[in-house]
Write a protein that holds these residues in place. Structure first.
Motif, PDB file in Angstrom:
ATOM      1  N   THR A 108       0.828  -1.209   0.000  1.00 34.23           N
ATOM      2  CA  THR A 108       0.000   0.000   0.000  1.00 34.23           C
ATOM      3  C   THR A 108       0.861   1.257   0.000  1.00 34.23           C
ATOM      4  O   THR A 108       0.575   2.223  -0.718  1.00 34.23           O
ATOM      5  N   SER A 151       1.146   4.101  -2.984  1.00 35.71           N
ATOM      6  CA  SER A 151       0.954   5.535  -2.748  1.00 35.71           C
ATOM      7  C   SER A 151       2.125   6.333  -3.295  1.00 35.71           C
ATOM      8  O   SER A 151       1.938   7.389  -3.919  1.00 35.71           O
ATOM      9  N   LEU A 176       2.054   9.116  -6.408  1.00 31.94           N
ATOM     10  CA  LEU A 176       2.583  10.472  -6.299  1.00 31.94           C
ATOM     11  C   LEU A 176       3.604  10.747  -7.404  1.00 31.94           C
ATOM     12  O   LEU A 176       3.625  11.833  -8.003  1.00 31.94           O
ATOM     13  N   LEU A 232      -5.965   1.870   4.715  1.00 33.03           N
ATOM     14  CA  LEU A 232      -5.460   2.501   3.495  1.00 33.03           C
ATOM     15  C   LEU A 232      -5.222   3.990   3.705  1.00 33.03           C
ATOM     16  O   LEU A 232      -4.179   4.534   3.318  1.00 33.03           O
ATOM     17  N   SER A 292      -1.566   5.921   3.678  1.00 31.97           N
ATOM     18  CA  SER A 292      -1.386   7.001   2.707  1.00 31.97           C
ATOM     19  C   SER A 292      -0.989   8.296   3.405  1.00 31.97           C
ATOM     20  O   SER A 292      -0.104   9.028   2.938  1.00 31.97           O
TER      21      SER A 292
END
Length: 226
Positions: free
Chosen positions: A110, A114, A118, A158, A162
């Protein structure tokens, strides 16, 4: 079945089993969908099995899309056999060590996702319109809560991961910014000047405020269909 749709108006009911369409056998749901999509505005005679009875029902299909490209619409969906779904479901119970390893792997995946997202936004491979703010987060949280406790907890995890990744970015005012100052101090052999830190705080505030404002505008645009 869609209320007020062509199927409901024609008298089709949940549980009806389709046999033929305009005299042609329908061997799969895909065949039926293809016939519907290619027949906007047309009348189709469907032979169905309802219990022990065979019925021929005429259905006038509606059309969706533009004038130049209409797609037929019936307003029904296939009914999935619960026993078949249960047959496809597999339950696996993990031990403590295995569950811990899976949790670490899932957290890493995860976090990496992320970071990649980005990076994609920075190089233009992902649209900044995908940024979400508090309104979208609250909406999705409500949707996952309605799906059950597991889905809700997965969503919270999540969001937490993040936010943790975002907090580690080398932006002043975030923890990552403080780490950046510590690295600079290690390289220079002396602390970063207060003037430089103050300037960095101002830049960091502008970046974060702009990011939050843009995410909120995206939320409002989605909310009002803009």
């Amino acid at each position: 079945m869609e209320d007020g749709g062509p199927a409901a108006k024609a008298g089709l009911k949940p549980g009806d089993r389709l046999l033929t369409a305009d005299g042609r056998p329908v061997s799969s749901w895909e065949d039926w969908v293809s016939l519907i999509h290619n027949s906007p505005g047309k009348e189709v005679t469907a032979r169905i099995a309802r219990g022990n009875r065979l019925l021929d029902i005429k259905v006038r299909l509606s059309g969706a899309g533009t004038d130049n490209e209409l797609t037929g619409k019936l307003g029904v969906a296939p009914t999935l056999d619960p026993d078949w779904i249960k047959h496809l479901t597999v339950t696996h119970h993990s031990g403590m060590a295995e569950a811990g390893q899976q949790a670490v792997n899932k957290t890493f995946d995860t976090a990496w996702m992320s970071l990649k997202f980005l990076g994609w936004m920075l190089v233009g491979n992902a649209s900044v319109d995908n940024l979400s703010g508090p309104l979208t987060i609250a909406s999705v949280a409500g949707q996952t809560a309605r799906r059950g406790l597991i889905a809700y907890l997965e969503f919270l995890a999540l969001i937490s991961v993040s936010i943790g990744i975002l907090n580690l970015l080398p932006i002043p005012m975030l923890d990552g910014g403080h780490l950046m100052y510590y690295v600079a101090e290690l390289v220079k052999g002396k602390p970063v000047s207060e003037q430089a830190q103050l300037f960095g705080q101002k830049i960091g505030f502008i970046l974060l405020a702009s990011l939050m404002a843009f995410a909120l505008l995206n939320d409002i645009s989605r909310l009002f269909g803009g």
